[in-house]
Design an enzyme around this catalytic site. Structure first.
Site: not given
Ligand code: GLP
Length: 241
Positions: A67, A135, A137, A142
């Site tokens: 992404d 959440d 995702h 989402e």
């Molecule tokens: C972000 C990314 C995801 C990631 C998630 C968790 O928003 N788009 O790809 O896996 O949130 O992030 P983190 O590893 O910092 O908790």
């Protein structure tokens, strides 16, 4: 069916993830699906350390990122392009032409989604690395995202923007509202997947992914339908299992 590995801490999660990664990159012409966020940083550090110590070559690797934020130029300090170069690519020898990240500041994001999905169609990802949002995702898919979604423009939830505000000087207003993300169906096409999660704020999402109903309320629950997913957790993220 998930293969679940519960470890003591973040570093052990990174070590387990690295074992999977090392196996994938010893294959000829590996295709890697990569994620951003705090969760994979330990893995990326180990990949760079291993390259420095043993000369592991990534010359033939091809990468696809999940992404990118819409509206940030790629040299913005919080773009995922910058994140990936600072945390991984600058320490490896992947040819720049083999690196694929959706373009977040191109003129027509919808067209960019079509272009990215078309590129993805030309390869099968051998190992997809995933984090998970609090959440549920994955990528920026989402809650409510259809399971058959391909690369698309996603609106970020308030919770995700709050979670990610820490990277934007704790100012939620600075967190982009939209992103381009691989869809759930695009992610599911990977041959194998590792999901990394640490910390108690991930415990509910991890529970939903593994034990919850397969429902778009928890996008990660789509992984229940994949035959080769390894979930690597610390004790806190595994607390509800
Ligand atoms: C972000 C990314 C995801 C990631 C998630 C968790 O928003 N788009 O790809 O896996 O949130 O992030 P983190 O590893 O910092 O908790």
């Amino acid at each position: 069916m998930f293969n679940i590995i519960i470890t003591e801490n973040y570093d052990q999660v990174a070590s387990e993830a690295f074992r999977n990664m090392k196996e994938a990159v010893t294959k000829e012409n590996p295709v890697l699906g990569l994620a951003t966020g705090s969760s994979p940083i330990g893995l990326y550090k180990k990949m760079i350390a291993d390259r420095n110590a043993s000369g592991t070559s990534y010359k033939k690797a091809v990468t696809y990122n999940l992404d990118e934020y819409i509206g940030l130029p790629r040299d913005h300090d919080q773009s995922y392009w910058t994140f990936m170069h600072e945390n991984l690519f600058d320490g490896l020898n992947i040819p720049e032409a083999n690196i694929h990240i959706p373009c977040g500041d191109c003129e027509d994001p919808e067209e960019e989604c079509r272009r990215y999905e078309e590129e993805l169609r030309q390869h099968v990802i051998d190992l997809q690395v995933l984090g998970i949002g609090s959440d549920g995702h994955i990528g920026f898919n989402e809650p409510g995202t259809p399971f058959d979604s391909v690369t698309h423009v996603a609106e970020l939830t308030e919770q995700t923007r709050r979670d990610n505000a820490r990277f934007f000087g704790d100012d939620i207003e600075k967190v982009p509202t939209h992103a381009i993300t691989m869809g759930l169906a695009s992610i599911l096409k990977a041959r194998s997947i590792i999901v990394l999660a640490t910390g108690s704020n991930k415990a509910d999402a991890v529970y939903g992914m593994i034990r919850g109903p397969k429902s778009t309320d928890c996008p990660a629950s789509v992984l229940q339908g994949h035959s080769h997913v390894t979930v690597i957790l610390d004790k806190d993220a595994a607390a509800r299992l």
